[in-house]
Write a protein that holds these residues in place. Sequence first.
Motif, mmCIF file in Angstrom:
data_model
loop_
_atom_site.group_PDB
_atom_site.id
_atom_site.type_symbol
_atom_site.label_atom_id
_atom_site.label_comp_id
_atom_site.label_asym_id
_atom_site.label_seq_id
_atom_site.Cartn_x
_atom_site.Cartn_y
_atom_site.Cartn_z
ATOM 1 N N GLN A 1 -9.775 4.084 12.935
ATOM 2 C CA GLN A 1 -10.593 4.880 11.657
ATOM 3 C C GLN A 1 -11.145 6.247 11.861
ATOM 4 N N ALA B 1 -4.106 10.935 7.105
ATOM 5 C CA ALA B 1 -4.422 9.680 6.256
ATOM 6 C C ALA B 1 -3.284 9.496 5.356
ATOM 7 N N ASN B 2 -2.998 8.420 4.875
ATOM 8 C CA ASN B 2 -1.866 8.522 3.711
ATOM 9 C C ASN B 2 -2.473 9.038 2.282
ATOM 10 N N ARG C 1 -2.133 8.317 -0.669
ATOM 11 C CA ARG C 1 -2.181 7.376 -1.644
ATOM 12 C C ARG C 1 -3.193 6.139 -1.284
ATOM 13 N N PHE C 2 -3.162 5.879 0.051
ATOM 14 C CA PHE C 2 -3.908 4.683 0.587
ATOM 15 C C PHE C 2 -4.930 5.005 1.586
ATOM 16 N N GLY C 3 -4.791 6.106 1.883
ATOM 17 C CA GLY C 3 -6.079 6.575 2.998
ATOM 18 C C GLY C 3 -5.662 6.374 4.119
ATOM 19 N N SER C 4 -6.749 5.618 4.882
ATOM 20 C CA SER C 4 -6.397 4.981 6.453
ATOM 21 C C SER C 4 -6.125 3.652 6.435
ATOM 22 N N LEU C 5 -6.090 2.977 5.395
ATOM 23 C CA LEU C 5 -5.867 1.689 5.169
ATOM 24 C C LEU C 5 -4.542 1.020 5.986
ATOM 25 N N PRO C 6 -3.286 1.687 5.773
ATOM 26 C CA PRO C 6 -2.236 1.458 6.303
ATOM 27 C C PRO C 6 -2.379 1.390 8.110
ATOM 28 N N LYS C 7 -2.836 2.534 8.405
ATOM 29 C CA LYS C 7 -3.007 2.786 9.966
ATOM 30 C C LYS C 7 -3.908 1.655 10.567
ATOM 31 N N ARG D 1 -2.486 -1.889 10.265
ATOM 32 C CA ARG D 1 -1.166 -1.928 11.323
ATOM 33 C C ARG D 1 -1.875 -2.030 12.868
#
Length: 99
Positions: free
Chosen positions: A67, A77-78, A80-86, A89
């Motif tokens: 983060q 960051a993505n 659409r989803f921001g940092s959530l996917p990284k 994972r």
Amino acid sequence: MASTSTRGNQDKDHHLPPPSKQSLLFCPKSKLHIHRAEISKIMRECQEESFWKRALPFSLVSMLVTQGLVYQGYLAANPRFGSLPKVARTACLPVRNAK
């Protein structure tokens, strides 16, 4: 005198089953048989301790670092989803490897 020590060893090992009949869980040094239930209990305790003391803290630290890297701009960051996917994972990797 040599025959006395040899006979003493035979008397000690007389109650042991032959090597072909011994299970892999048999401990000849202590001459105790470890039961499967006891082994499964120990393994369960080790897995639980490993999760709480190693995998979970490492996972949380990895999430915070990821983060921080996204926030500082080192990781993109993505859209659409921001940092959530990284972050998600990163959180799953240490926990999966601990089992």
